[in-house]
Write an enzyme that holds these catalytic residues in place. Sequence first.
Site, mmCIF file in Angstrom:
data_model
loop_
_atom_site.group_PDB
_atom_site.id
_atom_site.type_symbol
_atom_site.label_atom_id
_atom_site.label_comp_id
_atom_site.label_asym_id
_atom_site.label_seq_id
_atom_site.Cartn_x
_atom_site.Cartn_y
_atom_site.Cartn_z
ATOM 1 N N GLY A 1 0.846 -1.201 0.000
ATOM 2 C CA GLY A 1 0.000 0.000 0.000
ATOM 3 C C GLY A 1 0.870 1.235 0.000
ATOM 4 O O GLY A 1 2.105 1.151 0.060
ATOM 5 N N PHE A 2 0.211 2.376 -0.026
ATOM 6 C CA PHE A 2 0.952 3.626 -0.116
ATOM 7 C C PHE A 2 1.816 3.857 1.134
ATOM 8 O O PHE A 2 3.048 4.018 1.023
ATOM 9 C CB PHE A 2 -0.080 4.732 -0.393
ATOM 10 C CG PHE A 2 0.226 6.064 0.177
ATOM 11 C CD1 PHE A 2 1.337 6.776 -0.257
ATOM 12 C CD2 PHE A 2 -0.608 6.636 1.132
ATOM 13 C CE1 PHE A 2 1.615 8.026 0.267
ATOM 14 C CE2 PHE A 2 -0.341 7.872 1.651
ATOM 15 C CZ PHE A 2 0.783 8.571 1.222
ATOM 16 N N ILE A 3 1.240 3.780 2.317
ATOM 17 C CA ILE A 3 2.043 4.035 3.528
ATOM 18 C C ILE A 3 2.991 2.860 3.777
ATOM 19 O O ILE A 3 4.166 3.050 4.081
ATOM 20 C CB ILE A 3 1.147 4.297 4.768
ATOM 21 C CG1 ILE A 3 0.240 5.519 4.533
ATOM 22 C CG2 ILE A 3 2.013 4.517 6.025
ATOM 23 C CD1 ILE A 3 -0.694 5.877 5.674
ATOM 24 N N LYS B 1 -12.196 0.272 13.140
ATOM 25 C CA LYS B 1 -10.850 0.623 13.606
ATOM 26 C C LYS B 1 -10.841 0.796 15.134
ATOM 27 O O LYS B 1 -9.848 0.493 15.789
ATOM 28 C CB LYS B 1 -10.330 1.876 12.893
ATOM 29 C CG LYS B 1 -10.064 1.702 11.415
ATOM 30 C CD LYS B 1 -9.182 0.514 11.045
ATOM 31 C CE LYS B 1 -7.728 0.686 11.404
ATOM 32 N NZ LYS B 1 -6.915 -0.457 10.929
ATOM 33 N N TYR C 1 -16.474 2.296 9.315
ATOM 34 C CA TYR C 1 -15.008 2.313 9.282
ATOM 35 C C TYR C 1 -14.467 2.745 10.643
ATOM 36 O O TYR C 1 -13.575 2.108 11.216
ATOM 37 C CB TYR C 1 -14.555 3.260 8.173
ATOM 38 C CG TYR C 1 -13.051 3.390 8.044
ATOM 39 C CD1 TYR C 1 -12.248 2.263 7.944
ATOM 40 C CD2 TYR C 1 -12.451 4.645 7.992
ATOM 41 C CE1 TYR C 1 -10.872 2.390 7.814
ATOM 42 C CE2 TYR C 1 -11.083 4.781 7.854
ATOM 43 C CZ TYR C 1 -10.290 3.647 7.768
ATOM 44 O OH TYR C 1 -8.943 3.784 7.644
ATOM 45 N N LEU D 1 -0.619 -2.836 8.881
ATOM 46 C CA LEU D 1 -1.206 -1.729 8.125
ATOM 47 C C LEU D 1 -2.306 -2.187 7.171
ATOM 48 O O LEU D 1 -2.961 -1.360 6.547
ATOM 49 C CB LEU D 1 -0.116 -1.004 7.312
ATOM 50 C CG LEU D 1 0.635 0.142 7.998
ATOM 51 C CD1 LEU D 1 1.385 -0.321 9.224
ATOM 52 C CD2 LEU D 1 1.619 0.795 7.044
#
Length: 331
Positions: free
Chosen positions: A15-17, A161, A157, A81
């Site tokens: 993923g991006f991060i 989380k 969401y 992540l």
Amino acid sequence: MKMKPMKNLITGGAGFIGSHLAERLLENGEKVTVIDNLSTGSIKNIEHLKRDPKFSYHIDTIMNRNTMRRLIKESDMVYHLAAAVGVQYIIDNPLESIKTNVEGTEIVLELAHSLGNKKVVVASTSEIYGKDRPGKRIFKEDDDRVLGATTISRWSYSCTKALDEFLAFAYWREKHLPVVIARFFNTCGSRQTGRYGMVVPRFIKQALSGKPITIYGDGKQSRCFTDVRDTVRALVLLSKNRSAVGEVFNIGNPYNKVTINALAGRIKHMCASGSMIVRIPYEKAFSGGFEDMRHREPDIKKLRSLTGFNPKIKMDEMLYTMIDDIGKGQR
Ligand code: UDP
């Protein structure tokens, strides 16, 4: 005697991060293994890491217990992540989002515990704080959460989380599993896609292609945008700090605060774009009920006082990096 390099597992590492975190840990001389099912991540994000002998990757889901057992067993530390992310993605895939975020995290924590209490850094989100309330802009780790109705998918969401955070705290308190929880505020940088809703890459893509820049609502809402390089620096500082265990931290950049109107104008200017700036009512932008936050700003005192972290990368530098990156992809 030479110390053996740390072995890290990054779930959602394509993923991006995650891919930026992988890069940073490899630069530190550590080993990195990535697991990603490429639902929102991309193999392109880790292409440049493949030639590093300290790097390996597995295309699989974190729901696959057998794979996860093997990978966690081989690791010293887990950065968790992998999650369904992006407002648009969550609204379009509510069921899968709930399952990945809840069952997936349970699998990671349970195995990290049973395979020798391996440290787990759990990625969370500023969505945890929920909706607007009068006079509130800045959010601190122990602030109350205020959520909307269950008919609004966005809040699922936030709830999933939050459940991840509860699970992590429960494993720490009951099983002594060392966990650190990191709540990311709006994070931006190279390799981020606008496909799942994120505003900055969307605006840049629109500006570079001469298409209308789409502001939702009146554009007076504001956000603080953090460059991903700052985000992963904070994440690594936290993961190496013993006093961070059993705690939750905001990671964000309170200095890069901007209204969405100003952001659209800035990006248009920086891209020297002829795009029109248009306003789209929320009902048209999203179906199935939607609520937006007016303002959201991180309080990072807790992170700063423990690690000395201060975000360094300013808005324009972040935007230039992204314009360059997205521009290359379009050429
Ligand atoms: N937004 C916008 N146009 C877009 C995408 C998003 O005006 O094409 C707005 C969105 O409504 C919100 C802000 O930009 O007010 C940040 O949205 P994003 O989804 O990036 O992050 P989050 O809502 O999670 O802060």
